[in-house]
Motif scaffolding. Structure first.
Motif, PDB file in Angstrom:
ATOM      1  N   ALA A   4       0.851  -1.191   0.000  1.00  0.00           N
ATOM      2  CA  ALA A   4       0.000   0.000   0.000  1.00  0.00           C
ATOM      3  C   ALA A   4       0.885   1.239   0.000  1.00  0.00           C
ATOM      4  O   ALA A   4       2.036   1.209   0.434  1.00  0.00           O
ATOM      5  N   ARG A   7       0.431   2.923   5.023  1.00  0.00           N
ATOM      6  CA  ARG A   7      -0.127   1.945   5.950  1.00  0.00           C
ATOM      7  C   ARG A   7       0.220   2.361   7.376  1.00  0.00           C
ATOM      8  O   ARG A   7       1.391   2.499   7.733  1.00  0.00           O
ATOM      9  N   THR A  27      -5.172   2.274   5.869  1.00  0.00           N
ATOM     10  CA  THR A  27      -4.445   1.892   4.666  1.00  0.00           C
ATOM     11  C   THR A  27      -4.953   2.714   3.491  1.00  0.00           C
ATOM     12  O   THR A  27      -6.160   2.859   3.307  1.00  0.00           O
TER      13      THR A  27
END
Length: 254
Positions: A4, A7, A27
């Motif tokens: 991601a 996060r 996220t």
């Protein structure tokens, strides 16, 4: 599977005895627009500043593009990076503040050129051409030689966005970018942000612009008292929230 872009896992932050962030889990995937909403003092801006290490987290883990923010891990221990290393990583994150923070003695063009030339070691002619392109992108192609004092608040904020984009960041952070503007100037700034979202820029936006969050956001996150109260699709969170606290907030701002 790619990491991601942002996060956060149990992120905590305190100022003296005041705990401002009380374990934030969040996220943001690549290409997403995440809108942080909530009352003043809820921790939104503090969390945003933690993402690029303008504020140091006191607990939990925070990564950008798979790398820890402000720290390096050795075994089970985290070691804070040197300021030069932090600055190096921060180059990948553009930030636009509530106040424009432009250099008053520089023209719009010079403001946009400054970081690529001084920090990125980009040749001046290349930086000049790129700055002109960016000012055109934010609708200010004819304002390059104007000083900040000669520009409206909305124009200054669009210069600030162009300046943040000049380092070609992978992530853009916006801290209430329209709250200091007169109402009639807000639309031009939001239009630039809409286009950035359409172009696929990953963005985390602290905002009170509910319409923008509903229209452009991929995720709406409602924060209060240092925690995430509710998060999800903006069309649900902002239209039919699950939590009483979210409903109470929205009833006052809509």
């Amino acid at each position: 599977m790619t990491a991601a872009m942002v996060r956060a896992e149990g992120v905590r932050k305190h100022f003296g005895g005041l705990e401002v962030l009380k374990g934030i889990d969040l996220t943001v995937e690549r290409g997403q627009v995440c809108c942080l909403l909530g009352p003043s003092g809820s921790g939104k801006s503090t969390f945003l500043r933690c993402i690029n290490h303008l504020e140091k987290v006191d607990g939990g883990r925070l990564t950008v593009d798979g790398e820890l923010v402000g720290y390096r891990q050795h075994g089970t221990k985290l070691h804070e990076l040197r300021e030069r290393e932090v600055a190096q990583r921060r180059r990948d994150i553009g930030m636009v503040f509530q106040r424009f923070n432009l250099f008053p003695h520089m023209t719009a063009l010079q403001n946009v050129m400054e970081a690529p030339v001084k920090v990125g070691a980009v040749p001046r002619n290349e930086a000049h051409e790129r700055a002109q392109q960016l000012l055109a992108q934010v609708g200010l192609a004819d304002r390059g030689h104007h000083y900040p004092a000669e520009l409206s608040g909305g124009q200054q904020q669009r210069v600030a966005i162009a300046r943040a984009l000049a380092m070609q960041p992978k992530l853009m952070l916006f801290d209430e970018p329209t709250s200091a503007l007169d109402p009639e100037l807000v639309g031009d700034v939001l239009d630039v942000m809409r286009q950035l979202a359409a172009d696929g820029m990953t963005m985390v936006v602290v905002t009170h612009e509910i319409g923008f969050a509903r229209e452009v956001g991929d995720t709406a996150v409602f924060m209060d008292d240092g925690v995430v109260v509710e998060a999800g699709d903006p069309r649900r969170v902002l239209v039919d929230p699950e939590q009483d606290r979210t409903r109470a907030f929205l009833s006052k701002v809509l």
